[in-house]
Design an enzyme around this catalytic site. Structure first.
Site, short mmCIF file in Angstrom:
data_model
loop_
_atom_site.label_atom_id
_atom_site.label_comp_id
_atom_site.label_asym_id
_atom_site.label_seq_id
_atom_site.Cartn_x
_atom_site.Cartn_y
_atom_site.Cartn_z
CG HIS B 110 9.09 -4.29 -2.92
ND1 HIS B 110 9.08 -2.90 -2.99
CD2 HIS B 110 8.18 -4.62 -1.97
CE1 HIS B 110 8.19 -2.43 -2.11
NE2 HIS B 110 7.63 -3.45 -1.49
CG ASP B 149 2.07 -2.27 -1.67
OD1 ASP B 149 1.64 -3.43 -1.64
OD2 ASP B 149 2.91 -1.81 -0.86
CG HIS B 151 5.68 -1.27 1.42
ND1 HIS B 151 4.67 -2.17 1.67
CD2 HIS B 151 6.29 -1.03 2.60
CE1 HIS B 151 4.68 -2.48 2.96
NE2 HIS B 151 5.66 -1.80 3.56
CG ASP B 238 0.81 -2.66 1.83
OD1 ASP B 238 0.31 -1.96 0.92
OD2 ASP B 238 1.87 -3.28 1.69
#
Ligand code: ZN
Ligand code: ZN
Ligand code: ZN
Lengths: 558, 439
Positions: B110, B149, B151, B238
């Site tokens: 991120h 991931d 996200h 995740d």
């Protein structure tokens, strides 16, 4: 008086130590195929003129376990695994295994219960086995299932011995524990026979002192304990030498020790007066085990290493082509070079000169050649030391601090023992510009090490305060925590307490205790601390019962 | 088993946390460590463990522009984690290992080009620092990143948004239902690099079935077409059915099979916060799969809890794949059209939120559409924690293959901005010179 015997590949050495002095030293050739006979010969020679009642302790460093493996005298083992989910070990372990249902997770919680009927089936599969081994994944976090399966095996097959993975080591590594448990069982009978023979022979000689066996980690264990964990008695030769060095040279500065024997040099790194341990455990017949051992690097170079010229270039070792020419051999060796260079005096000096003349370049004197051979030999050892130091600084670490502050090992001393140490160790020391010591009596360091090695034992306590339990795998123990706010300090105390108890049971005295591992993690669930996970591993520090300050002349070197 | 081993950098950073009860805390890889060590994976001849090196500030400056500066924003932990990724990658490039897995924390996907603080647990983009290090040191050019991931890997997307040599593919739980709220299919890259960013937003509840359909039908064929020199896996975990921060239904087997098929040259751990129920099993599965070892016996103790993928989700995924396949087929034409539409400059204005630092950033980005090179980028950025402590900067990024004209113009624009003096800090990230300059 302490009696120490070390069985080596070439020689069996025995010493008697009294009041910090080696009063007897004996060197006899090792009798291959007749281990016991060789030990008794050395024993009898060492005991000449000594009253057997004065011997307080007998300590043995033997090759019995190695011999059993090498000679293929191991027993078939009923190896039962509780592998749970994860990697499949089949094909990676030394023997056929039976896979049982049942699993424990990483926090020691029982996930799947073992199945009694499956254990019956396993026993039927292993009808020819008198010894069993049971190993479960995460059994060190909860030994319950291993103990349960062992009970069922006892009820069904009634074997003579069952080795448990959780009992061989309290630390994580299912693969290594499994291999350790297997080897324990595989050599159990042979070791038992040997132990009984030793006891009988000592009784016949009126030696009533307790008998200890050296372990690869440099500690000793009583013979009775060794019968339960015979695999620990493997690879004790190098450990004996290291202990001998410790006894003969008390120095706490970072050091390199070189045990330079006939064909190999064993290198160890020392910090705070003790050698570094191998990170995980020893390898046996190519299989990784949980057997704790000193971190030693062996390089194929010693006094007997073959010296020759290949395409005009000087080459040394790693093979041996018989003894030094000075000792009746017919090929030049490093020892011949040492004799010519005046760094050793044994055998026939003229033959040593002949050896050096044989490998001299056209314009070289034998003396120049001898110096060159020794420099080249030292260079080979030095390169291995460097590789070891590289490996040391590259060893993985798991904390930011440890990456930021990782420094290369800086030796401040070189300690040499073994036959060829006097000539070569100083040359290696010169490369590091540090002093070199070759302690007096370095030739029998191994037997001295065995004689004075301290008993050691270790224990791993793991507490999970969220679950309210602590486990000590080596004792097969899992109990409720009674204290509120149990912390790392409490864990340390509790570990020491059980360590003393365990030592007492084994008739060992507790001397210095040290912490091998201390970890404390907060367990956070839903943004608040739900407990702690604490691991505390402690041991009675390996070391020596007394320092050796000198040698008396009495002795028989054969 | 392949002849060369898997390189493994395992760095759980047992002494680093964002805060004591934050998901990024000391405990995160504890159970993974337990499982890996208990399995004996670190002793396997097919696996070679490496100690992470520490990255240089230069490695970070090649990727990020820190406001006011990087040193005030990052810690040693970030340098070790980035260094771990670099160590893993170099073991592959040097030919010591067949592939490598940097199982490191803190995570990084991120972290964007401009860094004012920490967002989505990330301050430094580990993969980006690693890739730019490899490009600088080893002359690697074409790289594909597959972000697995849950996200959206918005930081990695941002860093490579104007780079046609980096194919960035991210699948993730739909941004309408999960942080960071981006990663929609219309985020395709700047006109220069159009379609080298591929986003695959997935509905909550997507399972192994859907994931492998996307992988087989779309991702693997795209990689075949793109022909990267290196495939990098941003290996977040995740998407697992037990993850507390998301709502997907991928299993350890699903992840292991993904690693097996993807055959990434280098995988770098990203998120994954089901630290007890997922990470130990997912990581063992990925390690075994990447090492070419049998992973069929790896599974979670509570696997029966894993929900099934719904029929509606399966149908949605089919449509998504079809639509993206079409986009991929027409990528060159789409790129030409976008370039024509943009004229000389492509611009966008964004608000970026740093959840861990409580900072809001406003950013105006401008990309020169140049027929001779990738075109330089300028960034005007201003941040403040709710209007307090405002910090602003103006920066230009000169691309690797910059033409002399772009190079000069980028520099001139920063100098002009400095003369006008509306910002606090001025930077030129000069990639050909491998230098971050503060003016
Ligand atoms: Zn993603
Ligand atoms: Zn994530
Ligand atoms: Zn240009």
């Amino acid at each position: 008086m302490l009696l120490g015997i070390d069985v080596g590949g070439t020689f069996t050495d025995a010493v008697v130590v009294a009041a910090g002095k080696v009063i007897v030293q004996v060197k006899t050739p090792t009798t291959h195929g007749q281990l016991l006979a060789g030990i008794l010969t050395a024993l009898d020679k060492a005991m000449i003129g000594i009253d057997s009642g004065e011997i307080e302790r007998v300590a043995l460093s033997t090759t019995i376990v190695t011999n059993t493996l090498v000679e293929g005298k191991t027993d078939p083992v009923g190896l039962c695994l509780l592998p749970g989910p994860g990697m499949d070990l089949s094909g990676m372990i030394p023997a056929k295994s039976y896979r049982l249902a049942g699993s424990i997770d990483h926090r020691g919680r029982e996930v799947v219960e073992p199945d009694r009927l499956a254990v019956h089936d396993a026993c039927r599969d292993f009808t020819d086995c008198d010894v069993f081994a049971v190993s479960g994944k995460f059994s060190v976090r909860n030994p319950k299932q291993e103990l349960q399966v062992a009970r069922w095996i006892r009820e069904t097959a009634d074997p003579n011995y069952i080795s448990l993975g959780s009992a061989v080591s309290g630390t994580l590594n299912f693969w290594r524990r499994t291999n350790s448990a297997y080897y324990n069982a595989a050599v159990w009978r042979q070791f038992g026979v040997f132990a009984a023979d030793i006891e009988t022979a000592l009784a016949q000689r009126d030696v009533t002192a307790p008998v200890y066996v050296l372990k690869a980690d440099g500690g000793t264990m009583p013979l009775a304990a060794a019968k339960e964990q015979p695999v620990e008695a493997i690879f004790t030769g190098p450990a004996a030498s290291v202990l001998g060095i410790m006894a003969m040279h008390d120095n706490h500065l970072p050091a390199i020790s070189l045990d330079i024997g006939g064909t190999t040099t064993d290198i160890a790194l020392w910090q705070e007066g003790v050698p570094l341990f191998a990170a995980r455990g020893a390898n046996i017949s190519g299989y990784p085990t949980a057997v704790r051992a000193f971190w030693l690097k062996s390089v194929g170079l010693g006094g007997d290493s073959f010296v020759r010229r290949e395409n005009g270039k000087l080459k040394i070792g790693p093979m041996r082509r018989g003894p030094a020419m000075a000792m009746g051999g017919d090929q030049p060796t490093v020892s011949d070079a040492m004799i010519v260079a005046g760094k050793a005096s044994f055998g026939d000096e003229t033959r040593a000169y002949e050896a050096m003349t044989q490998v001299a370049a056209s314009d070289q004197t034998p003396q120049e050649t001898a110096r060159m051979v020794m420099e080249a030999a030292a260079e080979i050892i030095w390169q291995s030391v460097e590789a070891m130091l590289d490996e040391q600084v590259a060893a993985p670490v798991y904390r930011v601090e440890d990456v930021v502050h990782s420094n290369r090992f800086l030796p401040r001393w070189v300690i040499g023992v073994g036959g060829a140490a006097g000539g070569l160790a100083p040359l290696v020391a010169k490369k590091y510009q540090v002093p070199c010591v070759v302690p007096e009596g370095a030739m029998v360091a191994n037997a001295v090490g065995a004689a004075v090695a301290r008993p050691t034992i270790d224990i791993t306590l793991r507490a999970d305060t969220a679950q309210g339990y602590f486990t000590i795998a080596e004792l097969g123990l899992r109990q409720r925590l009674t204290k509120q706010h149990f912390g790392l300090a409490d864990a340390g105390e509790l570990a020491s307490q059980y360590l003393s108890e365990r030592a007492k049971q084994a008739a060992m005295s507790v001397s210095e205790v040290e912490t091998l591992q201390a970890e404390e993690f907060n367990l956070v669930r839903g943004f608040s601390t739900a407990g702690k996970i604490i691991t505390c591993r402690r041991q009675i520090k390996p070391g020596v019962l007394m320092n050796i300050s000198g040698f008396s002349q009495k002795g028989a070197v054969l | 088993m392949s002849a060369k081993p898997l390189g493994l950098v395992f760095f759980p950073a047992f002494d680093w946390a964002i805060s004591p009860s934050h998901p990024e805390r000391e405990e995160r890889l504890l159970y993974t460590r337990d499982q890996i060590v208990e399995e004996g994976l670190l002793d396997m001849p097919g696996i070679r463990e490496y100690k992470p090196s520490m990255a240089d500030y230069k490695d970070i400056e090649r990727v990020h522009i820190g406001v006011p500066n990087l040193r005030s924003l990052i810690t040693d932990a970030h340098l070790v984690s980035a260094g771990g990724a670099i160590t893993a990658a170099e073991s592959v490039i040097r030919g010591e290992t067949a592939r490598a897995f940097a199982l490191v924390r803190p995570p990084g996907h991120h972290a964007m080009r401009v860094v004012h603080g920490t967002r989505g647990f990330c301050t430094v983009n580990m993969e980006a620092a690693m890739i730019e290090h490899l490009r600088q040191q080893y002359g690697i050019k074409k790289v594909a990143i597959v972000d697995t991931d849950v996200h959206h890997g918005d930081g990695s997307q941002d860093i490579f948004y104007n780079d046609p040599d980096t194919l960035f593919i991210s699948f993730h739980q739909d941004g309408r239902t999960l942080y960071p709220g981006t990663g929609f299919t219309d985020e395709l890259g700047t006109p220069n690099a159009l379609c080298s960013t591929v986003n695959l937003p997935l509905p909550p509840g997507t399972g192994d079935e859907g994931l492998h359909y996307i992988l087989d039908q779309l991702i693997l064929p795209m990689l075949d077409d793109f022909k990267p020199e290196l495939v990098i896996n941003s290996a977040g975990q995740d998407n697992h059915y037990t993850d507390p921060l998301a709502n997907m239904a991928i299993t350890a087997q699903g992840y292991a099979r993904l690693a097996d098929k993807l055959k990434a040259d280098i995988a770098v751990l990203e998120g994954g916060y089901s630290i007890e129920d997922a990470l130990p099993y997912v990581n063992v599965g990925i390690i075994l799969a990447m090492a070419g070892l049998d992973y069929s016996k790896v599974s979670e103790p509570d696997i029966t809890r894993c929900p099934r993928q719904s029929v509606a989700t399966t149908a949605y995924i089919k449509r998504l794949v079809q639509e993206r396949q079409e986009m991929w087929r027409n990528r060159e034409q789409l790129r030409r059209q976008a370039i024509a539409r943009a004229g000389d400059f492509w611009q966008r204005k964004r608000g970026i939120y740093y959840d861990d630092s409580g900072i809001s950033e406003q950013q105006l980005e401008s990309v020169r559409i140049c027929p001779h090179c990738h075109g330089y980028v300028t960034l005007a950025t201003e941040s403040g924690d709710y209007g307090i402590n405002a910090k602003s900067a103006f920066a230009a990024i000169i691309p690797r293959n910059a033409c002399s004209h772009c190079r000069q113009e980028a520099r001139d624009r920063v100098l002009r901005a400095k003369k006008q003096g509306r910002f606090d800090y001025y930077f030129i990230q000069d990639k050909p010179a491998d230098h971050l300059e503060e003016l």
